[in-house]
Design a protein around this motif. Structure first.
Motif, PDB file in Angstrom:
ATOM      1  N   SER A 357       1.162  -1.096  -0.222  1.00 19.04           N
ATOM      2  CA  SER A 357      -0.143   0.197   0.398  1.00 19.04           C
ATOM      3  C   SER A 357       0.930   1.423  -0.115  1.00 19.04           C
ATOM      4  CB  SER A 357      -0.492   0.031   0.811  1.00 19.04           C
ATOM      5  OG  SER A 357      -1.879   0.550   1.707  1.00 19.04           O
ATOM      6  N   GLU A 358       1.655   1.651   1.430  1.00 20.32           N
ATOM      7  CA  GLU A 358       2.653   2.340   0.929  1.00 20.32           C
ATOM      8  C   GLU A 358       4.247   1.588   1.637  1.00 20.32           C
ATOM      9  OE1 GLU A 358      -0.207   5.260   2.216  1.00 20.32           O
ATOM     10  OE2 GLU A 358       1.151   5.086   3.141  1.00 20.32           O
ATOM     11  N   ARG A 359       5.109   2.347   1.496  1.00 21.45           N
ATOM     12  CA  ARG A 359       5.977   2.430   1.468  1.00 21.45           C
ATOM     13  C   ARG A 359       6.899   3.331   2.557  1.00 21.45           C
ATOM     14  NH1 ARG A 359       8.473  -1.453  -1.754  1.00 21.45           N
ATOM     15  NH2 ARG A 359       7.355  -2.015  -3.110  1.00 21.45           N
ATOM     16  N   SER A 360       7.482   2.890   3.433  1.00 22.50           N
ATOM     17  CA  SER A 360       8.509   4.007   4.409  1.00 22.50           C
ATOM     18  C   SER A 360      10.048   4.388   3.973  1.00 22.50           C
ATOM     19  CB  SER A 360       8.018   3.834   5.970  1.00 22.50           C
ATOM     20  OG  SER A 360       9.087   2.894   6.533  1.00 22.50           O
ATOM     21  N   GLU A 361      10.255   5.283   4.456  1.00 20.67           N
ATOM     22  CA  GLU A 361      11.828   5.005   4.239  1.00 20.67           C
ATOM     23  C   GLU A 361      12.281   4.114   5.254  1.00 20.67           C
ATOM     24  OE1 GLU A 361      13.538   8.722   2.515  1.00 20.67           O
ATOM     25  OE2 GLU A 361      12.786   8.753   1.342  1.00 20.67           O
ATOM     26  N   LEU A 362      11.642   3.446   6.195  1.00 24.70           N
ATOM     27  CA  LEU A 362      12.223   3.064   7.302  1.00 24.70           C
ATOM     28  C   LEU A 362      12.860   1.348   6.986  1.00 24.70           C
ATOM     29  CD1 LEU A 362      12.510   4.216  10.398  1.00 24.70           C
ATOM     30  CD2 LEU A 362      10.511   3.180  10.033  1.00 24.70           C
ATOM     31  N   MET A 363      14.628   1.246   6.906  1.00 24.68           N
ATOM     32  CA  MET A 363      14.835   0.511   6.339  1.00 24.68           C
ATOM     33  C   MET A 363      14.629  -0.412   7.985  1.00 24.68           C
ATOM     34  SD  MET A 363      15.114   1.108   4.113  1.00 24.68           S
ATOM     35  CE  MET A 363      16.214   0.175   3.150  1.00 24.68           C
ATOM     36  N   ILE A 364      14.869  -1.845   7.839  1.00 25.58           N
ATOM     37  CA  ILE A 364      15.630  -2.747   8.943  1.00 25.58           C
ATOM     38  C   ILE A 364      16.209  -2.093  10.315  1.00 25.58           C
ATOM     39  CG2 ILE A 364      17.180  -3.857   8.314  1.00 25.58           C
ATOM     40  CD1 ILE A 364      14.054  -5.145  10.322  1.00 25.58           C
ATOM     41  N   ASP A 365      17.131  -2.060   9.740  1.00 29.86           N
ATOM     42  CA  ASP A 365      18.920  -1.388   9.976  1.00 29.86           C
ATOM     43  C   ASP A 365      18.671   0.110  11.292  1.00 29.86           C
ATOM     44  OD1 ASP A 365      20.546  -3.387   9.425  1.00 29.86           O
ATOM     45  OD2 ASP A 365      21.642  -2.186   7.608  1.00 29.86           O
ATOM     46  N   ASP A 366      17.409   0.694  10.677  1.00 31.42           N
ATOM     47  CA  ASP A 366      16.891   2.088  11.776  1.00 31.42           C
ATOM     48  C   ASP A 366      16.632   1.759  12.493  1.00 31.42           C
ATOM     49  OD1 ASP A 366      18.418   2.994   9.495  1.00 31.42           O
ATOM     50  OD2 ASP A 366      16.203   3.549   8.332  1.00 31.42           O
ATOM     51  N   VAL A 367      15.895   0.465  12.763  1.00 31.41           N
ATOM     52  CA  VAL A 367      14.576  -0.167  13.643  1.00 31.41           C
ATOM     53  C   VAL A 367      14.967  -0.430  14.891  1.00 31.41           C
ATOM     54  CG1 VAL A 367      12.767  -1.902  14.557  1.00 31.41           C
ATOM     55  CG2 VAL A 367      13.330  -0.330  12.347  1.00 31.41           C
ATOM     56  N   ALA A 368      14.712  -0.286  16.464  1.00 29.87           N
ATOM     57  CA  ALA A 368      15.630  -0.857  17.781  1.00 29.87           C
ATOM     58  C   ALA A 368      15.782  -2.028  17.803  1.00 29.87           C
ATOM     59  CB  ALA A 368      14.336  -0.688  18.520  1.00 29.87           C
ATOM     60  N   TYR A 370      15.749  -4.780  19.105  1.00 31.90           N
ATOM     61  CA  TYR A 370      14.855  -5.604  19.872  1.00 31.90           C
ATOM     62  C   TYR A 370      12.887  -5.649  19.565  1.00 31.90           C
ATOM     63  CZ  TYR A 370      11.981  -1.395  22.036  1.00 31.90           C
ATOM     64  OH  TYR A 370      11.024  -0.557  22.209  1.00 31.90           O
ATOM     65  N   TYR A 371      12.670  -4.658  18.596  1.00 31.79           N
ATOM     66  CA  TYR A 371      12.131  -4.631  17.323  1.00 31.79           C
ATOM     67  C   TYR A 371      11.287  -4.652  16.523  1.00 31.79           C
ATOM     68  CZ  TYR A 371       7.258  -2.547  16.953  1.00 31.79           C
ATOM     69  OH  TYR A 371       5.852  -2.057  16.884  1.00 31.79           O
ATOM     70  N   ARG A 372      12.587  -5.655  15.859  1.00 30.25           N
ATOM     71  CA  ARG A 372      12.941  -6.667  14.238  1.00 30.25           C
ATOM     72  C   ARG A 372      12.000  -7.203  14.344  1.00 30.25           C
ATOM     73  NH1 ARG A 372      19.497  -4.549  14.145  1.00 30.25           N
ATOM     74  NH2 ARG A 372      19.303  -2.273  13.953  1.00 30.25           N
ATOM     75  N   PRO A 373      12.309  -8.219  16.008  1.00 29.48           N
ATOM     76  CA  PRO A 373      11.444  -9.226  14.758  1.00 29.48           C
ATOM     77  C   PRO A 373      10.125  -8.997  14.600  1.00 29.48           C
ATOM     78  CG  PRO A 373      13.053  -9.867  16.867  1.00 29.48           C
ATOM     79  CD  PRO A 373      12.870  -8.630  16.325  1.00 29.48           C
ATOM     80  N   THR A 374       9.242  -8.216  15.639  1.00 29.76           N
ATOM     81  CA  THR A 374       7.704  -7.779  15.443  1.00 29.76           C
ATOM     82  C   THR A 374       7.651  -7.315  14.307  1.00 29.76           C
ATOM     83  OG1 THR A 374       7.956  -7.139  18.159  1.00 29.76           O
ATOM     84  CG2 THR A 374       6.496  -6.347  16.572  1.00 29.76           C
ATOM     85  N   ARG A 388      -0.095   4.159   9.254  1.00 32.78           N
ATOM     86  CA  ARG A 388       0.548   4.783   9.180  1.00 32.78           C
ATOM     87  C   ARG A 388       0.884   5.761  10.721  1.00 32.78           C
ATOM     88  NH1 ARG A 388      -2.549   8.755   4.393  1.00 32.78           N
ATOM     89  NH2 ARG A 388      -2.520   7.601   3.110  1.00 32.78           N
ATOM     90  N   ARG A 389       0.223   5.589  11.376  1.00 27.18           N
ATOM     91  CA  ARG A 389       0.424   6.234  12.926  1.00 27.18           C
ATOM     92  C   ARG A 389       1.471   5.564  13.580  1.00 27.18           C
ATOM     93  NH1 ARG A 389      -4.872   8.048  13.106  1.00 27.18           N
ATOM     94  NH2 ARG A 389      -5.399   5.400  14.067  1.00 27.18           N
ATOM     95  N   LEU A 390       1.477   3.991  13.473  1.00 28.97           N
ATOM     96  CA  LEU A 390       1.526   2.651  13.458  1.00 28.97           C
ATOM     97  C   LEU A 390       3.625   2.670  13.123  1.00 28.97           C
ATOM     98  CD1 LEU A 390      -0.782   0.145  13.499  1.00 28.97           C
ATOM     99  CD2 LEU A 390       0.650   0.792  15.878  1.00 28.97           C
ATOM    100  N   VAL A 391       3.505   3.009  11.663  1.00 28.82           N
ATOM    101  CA  VAL A 391       4.554   3.348  11.833  1.00 28.82           C
ATOM    102  C   VAL A 391       5.950   5.022  12.338  1.00 28.82           C
ATOM    103  CG1 VAL A 391       6.229   4.011   9.362  1.00 28.82           C
ATOM    104  CG2 VAL A 391       3.998   2.430   9.091  1.00 28.82           C
ATOM    105  N   ARG A 392       4.759   5.875  12.035  1.00 24.72           N
ATOM    106  CA  ARG A 392       5.609   6.762  13.121  1.00 24.72           C
ATOM    107  C   ARG A 392       6.009   6.264  14.434  1.00 24.72           C
ATOM    108  NH1 ARG A 392       2.110   9.755   9.978  1.00 24.72           N
ATOM    109  NH2 ARG A 392       0.223   9.651  11.477  1.00 24.72           N
ATOM    110  N   GLY A 393       5.059   5.376  15.071  1.00 18.81           N
ATOM    111  CA  GLY A 393       5.551   5.263  16.533  1.00 18.81           C
ATOM    112  C   GLY A 393       6.467   4.248  16.980  1.00 18.81           C
ATOM    113  N   ILE A 394       7.123   3.285  15.629  1.00 20.05           N
ATOM    114  CA  ILE A 394       8.222   2.581  15.473  1.00 20.05           C
ATOM    115  C   ILE A 394       9.624   2.378  16.420  1.00 20.05           C
ATOM    116  CG2 ILE A 394       9.842   0.838  14.016  1.00 20.05           C
ATOM    117  CD1 ILE A 394       7.605   0.365  11.971  1.00 20.05           C
ATOM    118  N   PRO A 395       9.476   2.128  16.965  1.00 21.41           N
ATOM    119  CA  PRO A 395      11.172   2.421  17.935  1.00 21.41           C
ATOM    120  C   PRO A 395      11.990   2.272  17.335  1.00 21.41           C
ATOM    121  CG  PRO A 395      10.046   0.351  19.001  1.00 21.41           C
ATOM    122  CD  PRO A 395       9.428   0.959  17.970  1.00 21.41           C
ATOM    123  N   LEU A 396      13.248   3.287  17.377  1.00 22.72           N
ATOM    124  CA  LEU A 396      14.389   3.648  16.888  1.00 22.72           C
ATOM    125  C   LEU A 396      15.485   2.978  16.991  1.00 22.72           C
ATOM    126  CD1 LEU A 396      13.288   7.015  14.666  1.00 22.72           C
ATOM    127  CD2 LEU A 396      12.909   4.086  13.712  1.00 22.72           C
TER     128      LEU A 396
END
Ligand code: MN
Length: 429
Positions: A357-368, A370-374, A388-396
């Protein structure tokens, strides 16, 4: 003297926290509904769908045709009401329900049905499924791709292809049955038929126990088998005290849906016809005009996209119950990129049931970390804004700082199902 007796019960089962099933037992109408949707929406959908049926209770009909039409109209009305509620109330979006209902008219029983809750008839020691499941696995059985035994264990066995509350167009299966003394009819949700075999159910219905005892036995068997889902059953017995009493338990024959083809079963019992407003069977259903067919992987998936739901029995990830494909979003990874998908996070053989549906510019390496398995697992969103809100809330990752947060804010719409090779995008909305 002849009389009908009916009783029903529902049990939450051993896994679910709430009960999204609902049932109706009135003087001349009975029904079972199995709701789906987040939070309380499933319960709202199933109980709402029963209301138009309740209004049929006690009505006198001039003939069988009128009774069947009234039953059909009640199911159509149920659909309209649930569709409207889902449109009006954001927290109800995506809700839906199965509906299997029976209306008594003289010595006839009219049955109407949408989804995978079932109606069975126990007559003269033969136990037969009256309804056809509106499920993806039933479609695969019809196509000869899998057997009934394989279907019973298929991971997508609860993915339904029709439901109340999903679309303004609804196909309703309906049939009329001439009752005979000692006929027993069972309406039930998949929380019974999933874990408990037809044979075991038939033995309960063939016993001389009273209805409440039989209902307790059915619930007990489903719970003993793990109780993975809400369990609901309604039993209706046509008694004829003038006839000879049944002598003890009888041997039980199980007649499957497949056995019925060719013999005079359909003639004796009446056969289901689709009499809804939409017309056509599962495979010929069309998605609404606003959907671009090119976005979907062919006819089958396009049909599925309207009304498919899925039961994810294994985890509480989706809050239990089924999911409606077209209205579902989830967030996961494509390659290394965080992406909002539309559809459901499951594959059916060669069919993918989701698209970007939409892509973010967030890559897996940017994500905290502990949150990557989720993210790898994927998690659902109520709608695109929620996603969109949930993507913005992904811990970095701690050292990422604001760059990554900005990236998460900028979402690049991708309106094609084709994977975008330019995975990093340019961030232009
Ligand atoms: Mn269920």
């Amino acid at each position: 003297m002849r009389r009908f007796i009916a009783a029903g019960t529902s049990d939450v089962g051993r896994v679910r926290e709430g009960n999204e099933d609902a049932y109706l037992v009135a003087d001349s109408v009975v029904a079972v509904a199995d709701g789906m949707g987040g939070h309380l929406a499933g319960e709202v959908a199933s109980s709402t769908a029963l209301e138009p049926l309740r209004e049929l209770d006690g009505r006198i009909f001039p003939d069988a045709g009128e009774a069947l039409a009234a039953l059909r109209d009640a199911v159509v009305a149920a659909n309209e009401t649930v569709v409207q509620m889902a449109a009006d109330e954001p927290s109800y979006r995506g809700m839906g329900t199965t509906l299997t209902a029976a209306l008594l008219e003289g010595r006839r029983l009219h049955v109407a049905h949408v989804g995978d809750s079932r109606a069975y008839l126990f007559r003269d020691g033969t136990f037969s499924q009256l309804t056809d499941d509106h499920t993806f696995v039933q479609h695969l059985i019809d196509e000869g791709q899998i057997t009934r035994e394989e279907a019973a264990k298929h991971p997508q066995r609860s993915m339904i292809t029709r439901a109340i509350g999903v679309s303004e167009e609804i196909d309703v299966d309906a049939m009329t049955l001439e009752l005979q003394p000692d006929d027993v009819v069972l309406l039930c949700s998949d929380g019974l038929t999933g874990p408990v075999s037809d044979q075991a159910i038939a033995e309960v219905l063939g016993s001389d126990d009273d209805l409440d005892t039989s209902l307790d036995r059915l619930i007990e068997m489903a719970n003993e088998a793990g109780g993975p889902d809400n369990i609901t059953a309604v039993i209706l017995r046509f008694e004829d005290s003038d006839a000879e009493a049944t002598q003890g338990p009888r041997p039980v024959a199980i007649q499957t849906r497949d056995d019925r083809g060719g013999d005079d079963w359909a003639n004796r019992l009446g056969s289901f016809g689709s009499i809804g407003s939409g017309g056509g069977s599962f495979i010929s259903q069309q998605s609404s005009d606003r959907d671009d067919p090119a976005r979907f992987g062919g006819l089958v998936l396009r049909s599925l996209a309207i009304v498919v739901g899925i039961a994810l029995l294994a985890g509480g990830l989706y809050g239990g119950g089924r999911f409606l494909l077209a209205q579902s979003y989830f967030i996961s990874l494509e390659e290394e990129q965080v992406v909002i998908f539309q559809g459901i996070d499951a594959d059916l053989g060669p069919l993918s049931l989701s698209w970007v549906s939409e892509r973010s510019e967030l890559m897996i390496d940017d994500v905290a970390p502990y949150y990557r398995p989720t993210l790898e697992e994927g998690f659902p969103a109520a709608d695109i804004n929620d996603a969109r809100r949930l993507v913005r809330g992904i811990p970095l990752r701690e050292d990422q700082g604001e760059d990554a947060e900005d990236a998460a804010d900028e979402l690049d719409t991708d309106d094609g199902a084709t994977p975008d090779e330019d995975a990093t995008g340019d961030g232009t909305p």
